[in-house]
Design a protein around this motif. Structure first.
Motif, mmCIF file in Angstrom:
data_model
loop_
_atom_site.group_PDB
_atom_site.id
_atom_site.type_symbol
_atom_site.label_atom_id
_atom_site.label_comp_id
_atom_site.label_asym_id
_atom_site.label_seq_id
_atom_site.Cartn_x
_atom_site.Cartn_y
_atom_site.Cartn_z
ATOM 1 N N ASP A 1 0.821 -1.211 0.000
ATOM 2 C CA ASP A 1 0.000 0.000 0.000
ATOM 3 C C ASP A 1 0.856 1.262 0.000
ATOM 4 N N ASN A 2 2.172 1.072 0.015
ATOM 5 C CA ASN A 2 3.094 2.203 0.045
ATOM 6 C C ASN A 2 3.547 2.531 -1.377
ATOM 7 N N PRO A 3 2.984 3.559 -2.004
ATOM 8 C CA PRO A 3 3.335 3.852 -3.393
ATOM 9 C C PRO A 3 4.797 4.224 -3.584
ATOM 10 N N GLU A 4 5.425 4.765 -2.561
ATOM 11 C CA GLU A 4 6.836 5.149 -2.708
ATOM 12 C C GLU A 4 7.748 3.928 -2.742
ATOM 13 N N GLN A 5 7.378 2.874 -2.025
ATOM 14 C CA GLN A 5 8.140 1.625 -2.121
ATOM 15 C C GLN A 5 8.008 1.038 -3.516
ATOM 16 N N VAL A 6 6.780 1.018 -4.020
ATOM 17 C CA VAL A 6 6.533 0.506 -5.369
ATOM 18 C C VAL A 6 7.309 1.334 -6.392
#
Length: 225
Positions: A160-165
């Motif tokens: 759910d973490n877009p920055e990790q993706v």
């Protein structure tokens, strides 16, 4: 028919020619695939060899079939006659088998090397060291005349973490930029396949030019019993 035509048109419009849409049709019916085909779509992705072979036999022959699952070496021979692009190549052994089967078909098979970028043990792919070794082999030894490396594929973490993706996609883009200028008869690096239904918009922002989308088009998947 369970095709979401509204989503399909919105996705195609949003991609606006920047990326190829591979419609992930695994476990979906021939009728659903034909419905999307009748809208003009031609690129479909399957995960299971037997299912892909059966669908190829029943559907129009101008469909471009992408094998996007984890491919076992002993099953390459079944899809070699017709597959358009094999996405998940994660070992030199598998590349050598694809080359062997392509030679029997007197053709060249396009492949993507799958790179491990996610923080999940369930994902497959080459790590940075393994990728470097495979690329060096292809550049320096040039032994595989019947395969062509078109680029790289990777799957980000289910997060759910877009920055990790985003960071994971950037890592794959780095490899793509690093290797796309390498020179060898078996290298034609122009495809960066990353992004699925939940994260394809981030992938496009990070340079993807091929996305694999299933549930937004066909609804949630159910594996046959």
């Amino acid at each position: 028919m369970s095709i979401n035509t509204k989503n399909y048109q919105e996705i195609i419009t949003g991609l606006s020619g920047k990326a190829t849409l591979v419609a992930v049709s695994k476990t979906k019916s021939v009728e659903d695939i034909r419905a999307l085909y009748d809208l003009g779509h031609r690129d479909f992705g399957e995960n299971y060899v037997q299912e892909l072979v059966q669908k190829h036999e029943q559907l129009p022959k101008d469909i471009r079939w992408h094998f996007i699952g984890h491919l076992q070496s002993n099953k390459v021979k079944f899809i070699a006659p017709f597959v358009h692009l094999i996405h998940g190549v994660d070992s030199l052994k598998l590349l050598q088998e694809i080359n062997k089967q392509a030679l029997k078909q007197a053709k060249v098979i396009d492949c993507l090397l799958q790179v491990y970028i996610a923080k999940e043990e369930t994902k497959f792919g080459l790590d940075e060291t393994e990728l470097a070794a495979v690329m060096a082999y292809l550049v320096n030894d040039q032994p595989l005349k019947n395969i062509r490396i078109r680029g790289f594929m990777g799957m980000a973490s289910f997060s759910d973490n877009p920055e990790q993706v985003r960071a994971e996609f950037r890592q794959l883009r780095k490899f793509f930029d690093q290797y796309k200028s390498d020179s060898s008869p078996v290298l034609q690096v122009d495809t960066l396949s990353m992004g699925m239904s939940g994260d394809y918009k981030i992938a496009i922002q990070e340079g993807s030019n091929m996305v694999r989308i299933g549930s937004l088009l066909f609804g949630e998947r159910t594996r046959p019993v």
